[in-house]
Design a protein around this motif. Structure first.
Motif, PDB file in Angstrom:
ATOM      1  N   VAL A   1       0.851  -1.188   0.000  1.00 33.87           N
ATOM      2  CA  VAL A   1       0.000   0.000   0.000  1.00 33.87           C
ATOM      3  C   VAL A   1       0.885   1.236   0.000  1.00 33.87           C
ATOM      4  O   VAL A   1       1.751   1.380   0.867  1.00 33.87           O
ATOM      5  N   LEU A   2       0.660   2.093  -0.993  1.00 39.25           N
ATOM      6  CA  LEU A   2       1.348   3.378  -1.092  1.00 39.25           C
ATOM      7  C   LEU A   2       0.356   4.491  -0.819  1.00 39.25           C
ATOM      8  O   LEU A   2      -0.797   4.404  -1.252  1.00 39.25           O
ATOM      9  N   GLU A   3       0.809   5.537  -0.129  1.00 42.04           N
ATOM     10  CA  GLU A   3      -0.024   6.713   0.084  1.00 42.04           C
ATOM     11  C   GLU A   3       0.718   7.939  -0.429  1.00 42.04           C
ATOM     12  O   GLU A   3       1.932   8.052  -0.247  1.00 42.04           O
ATOM     13  N   ILE A   4      -0.036   8.824  -1.071  1.00 48.90           N
ATOM     14  CA  ILE A   4       0.528  10.049  -1.627  1.00 48.90           C
ATOM     15  C   ILE A   4      -0.345  11.218  -1.187  1.00 48.90           C
ATOM     16  O   ILE A   4      -1.542  11.250  -1.512  1.00 48.90           O
ATOM     17  N   PRO A   5       0.234  12.180  -0.465  1.00 48.39           N
ATOM     18  CA  PRO A   5      -0.551  13.368  -0.126  1.00 48.39           C
ATOM     19  C   PRO A   5      -0.793  14.192  -1.390  1.00 48.39           C
ATOM     20  O   PRO A   5       0.111  14.352  -2.215  1.00 48.39           O
ATOM     21  N   ILE A   6      -2.003  14.683  -1.547  1.00 48.43           N
ATOM     22  CA  ILE A   6      -2.325  15.473  -2.733  1.00 48.43           C
ATOM     23  C   ILE A   6      -1.917  16.922  -2.478  1.00 48.43           C
ATOM     24  O   ILE A   6      -2.384  17.557  -1.541  1.00 48.43           O
ATOM     25  N   LYS A   7      -1.002  17.384  -3.331  1.00 49.65           N
ATOM     26  CA  LYS A   7      -0.504  18.752  -3.265  1.00 49.65           C
ATOM     27  C   LYS A   7      -0.830  19.438  -4.595  1.00 49.65           C
ATOM     28  O   LYS A   7      -1.065  18.775  -5.608  1.00 49.65           O
ATOM     29  N   GLU A   8      -0.805  20.743  -4.584  1.00 49.03           N
ATOM     30  CA  GLU A   8      -1.167  21.513  -5.778  1.00 49.03           C
ATOM     31  C   GLU A   8      -0.309  21.153  -6.988  1.00 49.03           C
ATOM     32  O   GLU A   8      -0.815  21.099  -8.108  1.00 49.03           O
ATOM     33  N   ASN A   9       0.971  20.852  -6.772  1.00 44.88           N
ATOM     34  CA  ASN A   9       1.843  20.547  -7.906  1.00 44.88           C
ATOM     35  C   ASN A   9       1.573  19.173  -8.526  1.00 44.88           C
ATOM     36  O   ASN A   9       2.205  18.812  -9.522  1.00 44.88           O
ATOM     37  N   LEU A  10       0.632  18.398  -7.993  1.00 41.49           N
ATOM     38  CA  LEU A  10       0.258  17.106  -8.564  1.00 41.49           C
ATOM     39  C   LEU A  10      -1.061  17.181  -9.344  1.00 41.49           C
ATOM     40  O   LEU A  10      -1.549  16.170  -9.845  1.00 41.49           O
TER      41      LEU A  10
ATOM     42  N   TYR B   1      -9.110   4.637 -15.543  1.00 43.23           N
ATOM     43  CA  TYR B   1      -9.449   5.802 -14.733  1.00 43.23           C
ATOM     44  C   TYR B   1     -10.966   5.812 -14.582  1.00 43.23           C
ATOM     45  O   TYR B   1     -11.691   5.796 -15.567  1.00 43.23           O
ATOM     46  N   LEU B   2     -11.449   5.819 -13.350  1.00 42.98           N
ATOM     47  CA  LEU B   2     -12.879   5.661 -13.087  1.00 42.98           C
ATOM     48  C   LEU B   2     -13.575   6.966 -12.722  1.00 42.98           C
ATOM     49  O   LEU B   2     -14.751   7.133 -13.023  1.00 42.98           O
ATOM     50  N   ARG B   3     -12.874   7.865 -12.059  1.00 42.92           N
ATOM     51  CA  ARG B   3     -13.446   9.166 -11.678  1.00 42.92           C
ATOM     52  C   ARG B   3     -12.290  10.113 -11.425  1.00 42.92           C
ATOM     53  O   ARG B   3     -11.193   9.676 -11.079  1.00 42.92           O
ATOM     54  N   PRO B   4     -12.542  11.423 -11.544  1.00 45.20           N
ATOM     55  CA  PRO B   4     -11.485  12.376 -11.211  1.00 45.20           C
ATOM     56  C   PRO B   4     -11.121  12.276  -9.729  1.00 45.20           C
ATOM     57  O   PRO B   4     -11.989  12.080  -8.886  1.00 45.20           O
ATOM     58  N   ALA B   5      -9.858  12.409  -9.447  1.00 49.49           N
ATOM     59  CA  ALA B   5      -9.382  12.340  -8.060  1.00 49.49           C
ATOM     60  C   ALA B   5      -9.271  13.754  -7.498  1.00 49.49           C
ATOM     61  O   ALA B   5      -8.461  14.547  -7.961  1.00 49.49           O
ATOM     62  N   ILE B   6     -10.103  14.027  -6.518  1.00 52.52           N
ATOM     63  CA  ILE B   6     -10.088  15.295  -5.792  1.00 52.52           C
ATOM     64  C   ILE B   6     -10.135  14.931  -4.320  1.00 52.52           C
ATOM     65  O   ILE B   6     -11.008  14.177  -3.899  1.00 52.52           O
ATOM     66  N   GLY B   7      -9.197  15.438  -3.537  1.00 52.92           N
ATOM     67  CA  GLY B   7      -9.224  15.123  -2.115  1.00 52.92           C
ATOM     68  C   GLY B   7      -7.914  15.413  -1.436  1.00 52.92           C
ATOM     69  O   GLY B   7      -7.116  16.220  -1.911  1.00 52.92           O
ATOM     70  N   GLU B   8      -7.688  14.714  -0.332  1.00 51.87           N
ATOM     71  CA  GLU B   8      -6.515  14.966   0.500  1.00 51.87           C
ATOM     72  C   GLU B   8      -5.342  14.034   0.197  1.00 51.87           C
ATOM     73  O   GLU B   8      -4.194  14.422   0.326  1.00 51.87           O
ATOM     74  N   SER B   9      -5.629  12.775  -0.141  1.00 54.08           N
ATOM     75  CA  SER B   9      -4.541  11.835  -0.391  1.00 54.08           C
ATOM     76  C   SER B   9      -5.018  10.692  -1.275  1.00 54.08           C
ATOM     77  O   SER B   9      -6.215  10.429  -1.387  1.00 54.08           O
ATOM     78  N   LEU B  10      -4.033  10.040  -1.895  1.00 52.19           N
ATOM     79  CA  LEU B  10      -4.278   8.839  -2.700  1.00 52.19           C
ATOM     80  C   LEU B  10      -3.780   7.634  -1.927  1.00 52.19           C
ATOM     81  O   LEU B  10      -2.748   7.699  -1.242  1.00 52.19           O
ATOM     82  N   ILE B  11      -4.494   6.520  -2.084  1.00 56.00           N
ATOM     83  CA  ILE B  11      -4.061   5.247  -1.507  1.00 56.00           C
ATOM     84  C   ILE B  11      -4.101   4.211  -2.632  1.00 56.00           C
ATOM     85  O   ILE B  11      -5.161   3.973  -3.216  1.00 56.00           O
ATOM     86  N   ALA B  12      -2.947   3.633  -2.939  1.00 60.97           N
ATOM     87  CA  ALA B  12      -2.839   2.600  -3.970  1.00 60.97           C
ATOM     88  C   ALA B  12      -2.565   1.271  -3.283  1.00 60.97           C
ATOM     89  O   ALA B  12      -1.530   1.103  -2.633  1.00 60.97           O
TER      90      ALA B  12
END
Length: 143
Positions: free
Chosen positions: A37-46, A87-98
């Protein structure tokens, strides 16, 4: 057989050796035999121009989770041979979990799947799913 802490320690060292992973802020939160499991915080530059997480970031998350998952059963010298992402839906939020899981593992290849979820207002939403083949390689050979 390694325990959870040993897997996680090794996995975090491998992830830390990837400059691109540092750039996106990826963290390995789970690494066991057959699962990563990888987690990525969503930042503006992403983000892309519409404010959604860029598809390349979702693709990176899936690819890396697939490869770590395959490596958990094949060993550290692995590469992604191929993968497909939906790709199923646009990702908007705080973080990604793969979250990657092994579907099948042989001696030299593993087929793995990965769901990429976005955490939005504390709720997980599936935004992409992928499947790939991870293969071993001989590190002494120059590619």
């Amino acid at each position: 057989m390694k325990n959870h802490d040993e897997y996680l320690y090794i996995g975090r060292q491998l992830l830390d050796a990837q400059p691109f992973s540092k750039l996106v802020g990826a963290k390995l939160t789970t690494f066991n035999e057959g699962e990563a499991v990888l987690e990525i915080p969503i930042k503006e530059n992403l983000l892309q121009q519409n404010g959604f997480v860029h598809g390349g970031v979702l693709s990176y998350a899936a690819d890396n989770a697939l490869t770590f998952t395959g490596g958990s059963v094949l060993g550290p010298h692995v590469l992604t041979s191929e993968y497909k992402i939906n790709y199923l839906r646009p990702a908007i939020g705080e973080s990604l979990i793969a979250t990657g899981l092994v579907v099948y593992a042989g001696k030299r290849q593993a087929v793995c799947r990965c769901d990429v979820e976005v955490i939005e207002n504390g709720e997980k939403k599936l935004c992409a799913t992928a499947q790939g083949t991870i293969v071993t390689f001989d590190p002494s050979l120059k590619m």
